[in-house]
Design an enzyme around this catalytic site. Structure first.
Site, PDB file in Angstrom:
ATOM      1  N   LYS A 141       0.460  -1.126  -0.214  1.00 59.05           N
ATOM      2  CA  LYS A 141      -0.231  -0.279  -0.055  1.00 59.05           C
ATOM      3  C   LYS A 141       0.986   1.617  -0.045  1.00 59.05           C
ATOM      4  O   LYS A 141       1.947   1.316   0.412  1.00 59.05           O
ATOM      5  CB  LYS A 141      -1.034  -0.090   1.467  1.00 59.05           C
ATOM      6  CG  LYS A 141      -0.204   0.005   2.563  1.00 59.05           C
ATOM      7  CD  LYS A 141       0.499   0.990   3.440  1.00 59.05           C
ATOM      8  CE  LYS A 141       1.556   1.171   4.079  1.00 59.05           C
ATOM      9  NZ  LYS A 141       1.615   2.278   4.487  1.00 59.05           N
ATOM     10  N   TYR A 227      -4.782   3.442   5.492  1.00 54.87           N
ATOM     11  CA  TYR A 227      -5.935   2.380   6.472  1.00 54.87           C
ATOM     12  C   TYR A 227      -7.354   3.207   7.066  1.00 54.87           C
ATOM     13  O   TYR A 227      -8.087   2.546   6.607  1.00 54.87           O
ATOM     14  CB  TYR A 227      -4.889   2.247   7.847  1.00 54.87           C
ATOM     15  CG  TYR A 227      -4.232   1.490   7.675  1.00 54.87           C
ATOM     16  CD1 TYR A 227      -4.219   0.280   7.522  1.00 54.87           C
ATOM     17  CD2 TYR A 227      -2.569   2.065   7.378  1.00 54.87           C
ATOM     18  CE1 TYR A 227      -2.605  -0.460   6.850  1.00 54.87           C
ATOM     19  CE2 TYR A 227      -1.282   1.537   7.010  1.00 54.87           C
ATOM     20  CZ  TYR A 227      -1.680  -0.019   7.512  1.00 54.87           C
ATOM     21  OH  TYR A 227      -0.659  -0.961   7.082  1.00 54.87           O
TER      22      TYR A 227
HETATM   23  P1  NDP Z   1      11.958   0.285   3.390  1.00 51.56           P
HETATM   24  O1  NDP Z   1      12.565   1.796   3.029  1.00 51.56           O
HETATM   25  O2  NDP Z   1      12.308  -0.048   4.987  1.00 51.56           O
HETATM   26  O3  NDP Z   1      12.612  -1.051   1.897  1.00 51.56           O
HETATM   27  C1  NDP Z   1      12.574  -0.350   0.973  1.00 51.56           C
HETATM   28  C2  NDP Z   1      13.139  -1.413   0.463  1.00 51.56           C
HETATM   29  O4  NDP Z   1      13.382  -0.920  -0.712  1.00 51.56           O
HETATM   30  C3  NDP Z   1      14.952  -1.504   0.679  1.00 51.56           C
HETATM   31  O5  NDP Z   1      15.492  -1.343   1.040  1.00 51.56           O
HETATM   32  C4  NDP Z   1      15.012  -1.464  -0.431  1.00 51.56           C
HETATM   33  O6  NDP Z   1      15.449  -2.836  -1.217  1.00 51.56           O
HETATM   34  C5  NDP Z   1      13.910  -0.986  -2.000  1.00 51.56           C
HETATM   35  N1  NDP Z   1      14.580  -0.034  -2.398  1.00 51.56           N
HETATM   36  C6  NDP Z   1      14.487  -0.012  -4.001  1.00 51.56           C
HETATM   37  N2  NDP Z   1      14.929   0.847  -4.353  1.00 51.56           N
HETATM   38  C7  NDP Z   1      14.662   1.747  -3.351  1.00 51.56           C
HETATM   39  C8  NDP Z   1      14.746   3.614  -4.132  1.00 51.56           C
HETATM   40  N3  NDP Z   1      15.240   3.940  -4.295  1.00 51.56           N
HETATM   41  N4  NDP Z   1      14.688   3.716  -1.885  1.00 51.56           N
HETATM   42  C9  NDP Z   1      14.767   3.330  -1.031  1.00 51.56           C
HETATM   43  N5  NDP Z   1      14.571   1.891  -0.939  1.00 51.56           N
HETATM   44  C10 NDP Z   1      14.564   1.304  -2.278  1.00 51.56           C
HETATM   45  O7  NDP Z   1      10.432   0.664   3.581  1.00 51.56           O
HETATM   46  P2  NDP Z   1       9.518   0.143   4.081  1.00 51.56           P
HETATM   47  O8  NDP Z   1       9.866  -1.508   4.130  1.00 51.56           O
HETATM   48  O9  NDP Z   1       8.935   0.440   5.242  1.00 51.56           O
HETATM   49  O10 NDP Z   1       8.598  -0.577   3.137  1.00 51.56           O
HETATM   50  C11 NDP Z   1       8.310  -0.571   1.998  1.00 51.56           C
HETATM   51  C12 NDP Z   1       6.692  -0.582   1.574  1.00 51.56           C
HETATM   52  O11 NDP Z   1       5.775  -1.729   2.129  1.00 51.56           O
HETATM   53  C13 NDP Z   1       5.497   0.827   1.199  1.00 51.56           C
HETATM   54  O12 NDP Z   1       4.949   0.146  -0.375  1.00 51.56           O
HETATM   55  C14 NDP Z   1       5.220   0.570   2.219  1.00 51.56           C
HETATM   56  O13 NDP Z   1       4.026   1.705   1.815  1.00 51.56           O
HETATM   57  C15 NDP Z   1       4.681  -0.535   2.579  1.00 51.56           C
HETATM   58  N6  NDP Z   1       4.612  -0.432   3.810  1.00 51.56           N
HETATM   59  C16 NDP Z   1       3.374  -1.297   4.468  1.00 51.56           C
HETATM   60  C17 NDP Z   1       3.412  -1.769   5.581  1.00 51.56           C
HETATM   61  C18 NDP Z   1       1.959  -2.898   5.897  1.00 51.56           C
HETATM   62  O14 NDP Z   1       1.931  -2.983   7.167  1.00 51.56           O
HETATM   63  N7  NDP Z   1       1.085  -3.544   5.170  1.00 51.56           N
HETATM   64  C19 NDP Z   1       3.682  -1.234   6.527  1.00 51.56           C
HETATM   65  C20 NDP Z   1       4.777  -0.807   6.054  1.00 51.56           C
HETATM   66  C21 NDP Z   1       5.485  -0.370   5.177  1.00 51.56           C
HETATM   67  P3  NDP Z   1      16.521  -3.380  -1.136  1.00 51.56           P
HETATM   68  O15 NDP Z   1      18.046  -3.393   0.263  1.00 51.56           O
HETATM   69  O16 NDP Z   1      16.262  -5.156  -1.208  1.00 51.56           O
HETATM   70  O17 NDP Z   1      17.036  -3.275  -2.804  1.00 51.56           O
END
Ligand code: NDP
Length: 378
Positions: A141, A227
């Site tokens: 989301k 949400y």
């Molecule tokens: P994070 O910043 O923790 O992780 C994002 C990951 O995306 C990075 O670790 C990286 O993975 C990858 N990535 C690729 N390109 C980029 C970039 N340009 N900048 C930053 N990261 C990049 O974010 P979240 O995990 O918190 O959020 C990710 C998604 O999950 C969002 O859509 C958020 O809204 C959603 N979310 C949903 C939740 C829920 O309860 N449903 C709770 C929290 C978030 P790598 O190092 O592997 O390349």
């Protein structure tokens, strides 16, 4: 023009105009998906996590608890981190991919679907690449940074004969389903109001993608207010007829380009009034209060991944009831239901149209905040 909107337009700029599409990824799509699934030795659906950040790592662990799906791959910019996680969850090293590896991924028959856990602004690009690679998509989301991008993804899913589901885990909450059932059945009379509020102190440092509109599409509204938008629409149905809103950024430099707080009042058909707010400054709020003619329903906390609590206030005699639900994590349930749909055993529980509608409502809130005195989106 406000910075958020200008970023949104730039994001859209590279994309062809979105074709008008049926809002529901309907049964024709499902049928196509069923007929083209490749046979796999393991009867469970193989899902690869794309983006191994905070949520992607948690999702991978929850995916390993699914009965119908299994961890089948990882797509990450950090090969070392991904190999370590792959080893932990029994994923072969040759099912670890980089972001430029979709051609090889397309040929990997162990992987049926991708779960996009990337910054919001990257969802559309990776969604389109996933469909081109013949994979189904479960997308975090919000579905995209704008409703237009989300429509584009849904159109591509239809064209490719693949399924697209917003990863709305709250749909799998027993308390939320119980409340929606009471509204639909008219158990306590007609719906009058839906109040939904969510927020917590934002702890992430400056430089995080959430504060960059090009990667986030917006501030706390798209991040956590989504949400509340979901809950309000599920309760009231459809989109609001009108919205008033106000937003702020405060003095924190992290919020120079995205709102830190936003509040809205929306009117839905039938005179249902919905108040909502999202904040990165609240001291933890996560609540839903539903007003019906003869009762109120209170879910607090409303949208944790598990442990939601429903209370029902009734009259004659005045009392509060508290239905009990088994403690269960929504995320494995979401994977199970998504996998069942991809395997052709049921319809998608949360169609792409839900993700598009939430973004439409978010855009109504943002537009209303532009006009509101003190609104951040000037
Ligand atoms: P994070 O910043 O923790 O992780 C994002 C990951 O995306 C990075 O670790 C990286 O993975 C990858 N990535 C690729 N390109 C980029 C970039 N340009 N900048 C930053 N990261 C990049 O974010 P979240 O995990 O918190 O959020 C990710 C998604 O999950 C969002 O859509 C958020 O809204 C959603 N979310 C949903 C939740 C829920 O309860 N449903 C709770 C929290 C978030 P790598 O190092 O592997 O390349």
């Amino acid at each position: 023009m406000n910075p958020t909107n200008s970023h949104r337009r730039r994001l859209l700029g590279g994309l062809a105009a979105a074709a008008t599409l049926p809002l529901l990824a309907g049964s024709a799509t499902d049928a196509a998906a069923r007929s083209t699934r490749t046979a796999s030795k393991d009867a469970r659906l193989g899902i690869a996590i794309v983006g191994l950040g905070g949520y992607g790592s948690l999702a991978l662990e929850r995916l390993s608890q699914s009965k119908v799906a299994r961890p089948a791959g990882i797509v990450s910019g950090s090969r070392e981190k991904a190999l370590e996680a792959a080893a932990r969850y029994g994923i072969p090293a040759d099912a670890v991919y980089g972001y430029d590896d979709y051609e090889r991924l397309a040929r990997d028959e162990r992987i049926d679907a991708l779960h996009l856990c990337l910054p919001v602004g990257l969802h559309v690009e990776h969604g389109l690449r996933a469909f081109a690679a013949g994979k189904h998509v479960l997308c975090e989301k919000p579905l995209a940074a704008t409703a237009g991008e989300a429509e584009r993804m849904a159109a591509e899913a239809s064209r490719a004969g693949r399924l697209l589901m917003p990863a709305y885990r709250a749909w799998f909450s027993d308390a939320v389903q119980d409340a929606i059932g009471r509204i639909r059945q008219g158990t306590h009379g007609r719906l009058v109001s839906v109040d939904a509020h969510k927020g917590f102190p934002m702890a992430l440092p400056a430089g995080n993608w959430r504060f960059d509109p090009a990667l986030s599409g917006g501030g706390c509204l798209l991040d956590i207010g989504l949400y509340s938008l979901q809950l309000q629409r599920w309760c009231a149905g459809g989109l609001p007829l009108s919205v008033r809103a106000i937003s702020h950024r405060g003095n924190d430099p992290r919020f120079a380009h995205v709102e830190s707080d936003i509040a809205w009042v929306a009117e839905f058909a039938g005179g249902v009034l919905a108040t909502g707010s999202a904040s990165w400054r609240y001291r933890n709020q996560n609540r839903l209060r539903i007003g019906l003619e003869t009762a109120w329903l209170d879910i607090d906390p409303a949208t944790p991944a598990m442990g939601e609590r429903l209370r029902i206030g009734l009259d004659a005699p005045p009392r509060i009831e508290e239905p009990q639900f088994p403690l269960r994590d929504q995320i494995p349930c979401m994977y199970d239901a998504f996998a069942e749909a991809c395997l052709g055993r049921r319809e998608l529980p949360v169609p792409a149209s839900e993700g598009i509608a939430d973004l439409r409502m978010a855009e109504m809130v943002y537009r209303a905040a532009n006009a509101a005195p003190g609104g951040a989106h000037q």
